[in-house]
Design an enzyme around this catalytic site. Structure first.
Site, short mmCIF file in Angstrom:
data_model
loop_
_atom_site.label_atom_id
_atom_site.label_comp_id
_atom_site.label_asym_id
_atom_site.label_seq_id
_atom_site.Cartn_x
_atom_site.Cartn_y
_atom_site.Cartn_z
N ASP A 50 0.76 -1.36 0.10
CA ASP A 50 -0.01 -0.11 -0.06
C ASP A 50 0.96 1.36 -0.02
OD1 ASP A 50 -2.19 -1.53 0.11
OD2 ASP A 50 -2.85 -1.06 2.00
N ASP A 54 0.40 4.30 -2.48
CA ASP A 54 0.08 5.38 -2.28
C ASP A 54 1.16 6.64 -2.66
OD1 ASP A 54 -2.33 4.66 -1.20
OD2 ASP A 54 -1.67 4.74 0.73
N LEU A 99 -12.49 7.13 -1.37
CA LEU A 99 -12.14 8.11 -0.41
C LEU A 99 -10.72 8.89 -0.74
CD1 LEU A 99 -13.52 6.34 2.94
CD2 LEU A 99 -14.48 8.34 1.66
N LYS A 131 -11.07 1.60 9.39
CA LYS A 131 -11.21 1.69 7.93
C LYS A 131 -10.69 -0.06 7.72
CE LYS A 131 -9.62 3.48 3.37
NZ LYS A 131 -9.30 2.14 2.90
N ARG A 152 -17.05 -3.74 -6.17
CA ARG A 152 -16.97 -2.31 -6.54
C ARG A 152 -16.66 -2.18 -8.14
NH1 ARG A 152 -13.53 2.09 -3.49
NH2 ARG A 152 -11.93 0.81 -4.14
N CYS A 415 17.39 -29.28 19.56
CA CYS A 415 17.29 -27.69 20.14
C CYS A 415 18.61 -27.13 19.66
CB CYS A 415 17.11 -28.11 21.59
SG CYS A 415 16.96 -26.28 22.23
N CYS A 431 11.87 -27.44 23.10
CA CYS A 431 12.80 -28.20 23.68
C CYS A 431 12.43 -29.04 24.82
CB CYS A 431 13.82 -27.21 24.07
SG CYS A 431 15.38 -28.04 25.05
N CYS A 437 16.38 -25.56 29.76
CA CYS A 437 17.08 -25.14 28.61
C CYS A 437 17.47 -23.76 28.49
CB CYS A 437 16.08 -25.55 27.16
SG CYS A 437 17.01 -24.89 25.87
S1 IVH Z 1 -17.17 4.76 3.32
C1 IVH Z 1 -17.86 6.95 -0.59
N1 IVH Z 1 -16.21 3.19 5.69
O1 IVH Z 1 -12.19 2.30 1.91
C2 IVH Z 1 -17.07 5.74 0.00
N2 IVH Z 1 -15.30 2.99 3.48
O2 IVH Z 1 -10.35 3.81 0.37
C3 IVH Z 1 -17.49 5.21 1.14
N3 IVH Z 1 -13.60 1.25 3.51
O3 IVH Z 1 -14.10 2.15 -0.90
C4 IVH Z 1 -16.67 4.42 1.85
N4 IVH Z 1 -13.68 0.90 5.90
O4 IVH Z 1 -13.66 -0.01 0.33
C5 IVH Z 1 -15.97 3.55 4.13
N5 IVH Z 1 -15.59 2.49 7.59
C6 IVH Z 1 -15.57 2.65 5.95
C7 IVH Z 1 -14.56 1.78 5.39
C8 IVH Z 1 -14.35 2.09 4.01
C9 IVH Z 1 -12.98 0.35 4.81
C10 IVH Z 1 -13.00 1.07 2.30
C11 IVH Z 1 -13.94 1.12 1.13
C12 IVH Z 1 -13.84 2.39 0.47
C13 IVH Z 1 -12.14 2.45 0.51
C14 IVH Z 1 -11.64 4.03 0.35
#
Ligand code: IVH
Length: 690
Positions: A50, A54, A99, A131, A152, A415, A431, A437
């Site tokens: 990630d 990012d 987001l 999240k 999605r 061991c 062991c 040990c």
């Molecule tokens: S709200 C309009 N709430 O994070 C977008 N998303 O990086 C609404 N995700 O697409 C998303 N936990 O797959 C929301 N508590 C949470 C979340 C969450 C994980 C994921 C989700 C979203 C992505 C965005």
């Protein structure tokens, strides 16, 4: 194409990301993002961690701002989910947006200020949710019956995954009321389910999953398999209702309908939001599933409507991303460690990598069965995960990058510490000598100068008394008498008498030293002192709950749980020491002086180290701050107490100057550390001044 793109700093700061110098590099980065996003949604392997993702995205965004004429028509900065989702034939009822991200509290405050500007009034409450690190799905219920589940995809249309998603815990087949709604949320795999899934998958002869998220993705998108990997679901929004609802009300309603929801906290102000984010950060490692940040949302529908959305993401919500908890790195070699109780564990020695904000150089590989099954090898590129304070773990390898000449790991036959037999009857090998040990090792720690300080009891004598079966734990030391010792080591009466006196004399050491000597995991000398000062007696410490432990400065939830578990394990030994008359109290006058980087009230100063500190790696620099009683931070703000500036320092030093934050040169900082370690209070005071 890969080599056209510079490596990315894992600490992503969108505002500071450097634009690419030429269009070729920009295009190469766009391609890499696209390929990685594709892999992200396709499972079972991740193509990029990630932080790298990012970081690239931040540079692409910065490039597009600086050179709009280069911008690709189908740039990933415009696409929901970076355009990589596998597009299916289920058109979403309304777009599934993504987001925007913020990193750190400054950016969070800026985001909230911007939202208030757009609204032209204060935000009427926020929710803060974890999240969840999984995959977004939309689940349609008709008259309360689950009828369709879609991924999605590209945000407009996704794939039908109804059959697999039906099995996800938390996504019921039937709601408690016959309503027609669409529930959106995250499908994920808990840590326990991930471990079980690995067993099933490798047992079926398939390669292990690399990481819980790729395991969830692979499981969700796979046609029926001979084995069924468990999945979980947490909802975070509801759609298709007549009247728009507040986020908090929607969550409560979904829970009433029988749907599992993400936890949330309702906050009135941005400061409350920041505190709630801290709380998510602190509990992140204890939840039993992956959380890669916190999601902050305006609670009220009126605020959301007014703020609206861009084509990619809403303006009413934002993701506060934690430092990545999973990264890839090279596994240099596999070592075998023997713990205090004789447990034998394979440990991965790694090329240093920053995970979850700290540099990780080794990680657990759990147990030998698992290691052999997963076939992780030296030389592999592996995924390393670290959640909160949890011990970093290698979750899997990127098999497509395995060197052709790599060889499988051979588990030990005996061991590695004492050469004894290994008990393989359980998953965790031991062991057969158990605690005995490791006795010599733990005894030598117990008697050390900084622990119980028993002079004259060197490794040779310890080895002799352990081999003779006279001592298996520290309490046995107090039973040694002069004739036994004199006979054993031909020490002579005089030396043996002196030694026994030293051993007996150590019974009066303060509690802080007893704690240090016991080697409680996740506590060192200074933490032992803090615990002893706080609880004063061993009885009080043993009676402390995890909550009580957290009242001690520097003890977070993870450490508190570990300390509590360790103390339970050590209770029989402690009782044995008490029987021998070892002191278990802290005389109040030994309370240590405040540490140099503590404020007058004992709270830690916030310190930023930027550039190189002579003799220390970046990680050691941050550790040094903590050792001196401070709290290290990655970004400079008005709240920063001190900035340590070394060679190669950049914008953070300038920012500190602008904000008038106190600056200390790296050389002076190194001198401060040296003076502190030498207990040279005068020099400490001279460096830090009034
Ligand atoms: S709200 C309009 N709430 O994070 C977008 N998303 O990086 C609404 N995700 O697409 C998303 N936990 O797959 C929301 N508590 C949470 C979340 C969450 C994980 C994921 C989700 C979203 C992505 C965005």
């Amino acid at each position: 194409m890969r080599e056209l793109v510079d490596p990315v700093d894992p600490v992503v700061d969108a505002a500071e990301a450097a634009p690419f110098p030429d269009v070729e590099e920009y295009r190469a980065a766009v391609e890499r993002i696209r390929a990685a996003a594709e892999a992200y949604y396709s499972g079972p392997d991740l193509a990029m961690d990630d932080a790298t993702y990012d970081g690239l995205m931040a540079r692409v965004t910065a490039t597009e701002a600086a050179r709009p004429e280069w911008k690709a028509a189908d740039s990933p900065t415009e696409a929901v989910g970076a355009g990589g989702g596998v597009v299916g034939d289920i058109t979403h009822s309304e777009p599934m947006l993504s987001l925007d991200n913020v990193f750190g509290s400054d950016e969070l405050h800026k985001w909230a200020a911007r939202l208030e500007r757009i609204l032209g009034r204060p935000v009427a409450g926020y929710t803060v949710e974890p999240k969840i690190d999984g995959l977004a799905i939309a689940a349609r219920y008709t008259d309360g019956i689950l009828t369709l589940v879609a991924t999605r995809g590209d945000g407009r249309a996704g794939e039908d995954v109804t059959a697999q998603a039906r099995r996800a815990a938390g996504l019921p087949e039937r709601l408690r009321e016959p309503v027609t709604v669409e529930v959106r949320g995250e499908v994920f795999m808990t840590d326990d389910d991930f471990a079980a899934a690995q067993v099933m998958r490798t047992g079926a002869g398939e390669p292990a999953f690399a990481h819980p998220r790729s395991a969830a993705a692979g499981t969700l998108r796979a046609p029926k398999r001979v084995y069924e990997c468990p999945l979980s679901f947490f909802a975070y929004s509801v759609h298709g209702v007549a009247e728009p609802m507040a986020q908090s009300a929607a969550m409560a309603w979904l829970a009433e309908l029988g749907v599992a929801t993400t936890a949330y906290k309702l906050c009135a102000t941005v400061d409350e939001v920041a505190a709630a984010v801290e709380e998510v950060t602190a509990t992140r490692g204890t939840l039993g599933y992956g959380v890669d940040g916190a999601v902050i949302k305006a609670d009220q529908p009126a605020d959301r409507e007014r703020a609206g959305s861009s084509s990619r993401a809403p303006r009413w919500g934002v993701a506060y991303k934690f430092p990545a908890d999973t990264r890839t790195t090279k596994l240099l070699r596999i070592e075998v460690q023997v713990g205090r109780t004789g447990v034998i564990t394979p440990v991965a020695v790694l090329e240093p990598v920053q995970v979850g904000g700290v540099i990780v150089t080794s990680a657990t590989l759990h147990n030998f069965d698992d290691l052999v099954r997963r076939n992780v090898r030296a030389g592999d590129t592996v995924f390393v995960r670290r959640a909160g304070d949890v011990i970093p773990e290698v979750t899997g390898a990127q098999l497509d990058l395995r060197p052709a000449d790599s060889v499988a790991f051979e588990p030990p036959t005996h061991c590695p510490r004492c050469g004894g037999e290994i008990d393989r009857s359980q998953k965790r090998w031991r062991c057969t000598s158990g605690r005995a040990c490791g006795a010599a090792e733990s005894l030598s720690y117990y008697v050390a100068r900084t622990s119980m300080d028993i002079e004259g009891l060197g490794d040779k004598i310890l080895h002799a008394v352990v081999s003779a079966g006279l001592v298996t734990d520290p309490a046995d030391l107090y039973d040694l008498d002069v004739p036994t010792l004199a006979a054993l080591e031909r020490l002579g009466e005089v030396s043996a008498t002196k030694l026994v006196a030293n051993i007996q004399g150590s019974k009066g050491q303060p509690l802080s030293r007893v704690l240090t000597a016991l080697g409680v995991r996740m506590t060192g000398r200074s933490m032992s002192r803090r615990l002893a000062r706080h609880f004063v007696t061993m009885d009080a410490l043993l009676a402390a709950s995890v909550d009580d432990l957290q009242r001690v400065d520097g003890v977070g939830p993870e450490r508190a749980v570990t300390i509590a578990a360790e103390l339970v394990e050590l209770t029989p030994l402690i009782a044995k020491l008490v029987e021998r008359g070892v002191n278990m109290a802290e005389p109040l006058e030994t309370s240590v002086a405040a540490l140099p980087l503590q404020r007058a009230d004992g709270s830690p100063m916030t310190v930023v180290v930027t550039g190189a500190v002579p003799g220390l790696t970046r990680d050691e620099g941050n550790e040094a701050v903590e050792r001196l009683g401070g709290k290290s931070s990655g970004s400079v703000s008005k709240k920063t107490d001190l900035v340590v500036v070394g060679d190669g320092a950049g914008s953070k030093a300038t920012k500190a100057e602008q904000l008038g934050v106190r600056i200390l040169s790296a050389e002076r900082f190194a001198a401060l550390l040296e003076a502190h370690d030498a207990d040279d209070q005068d020099t400490v005071a001279e460096i830090l001044g009034p």
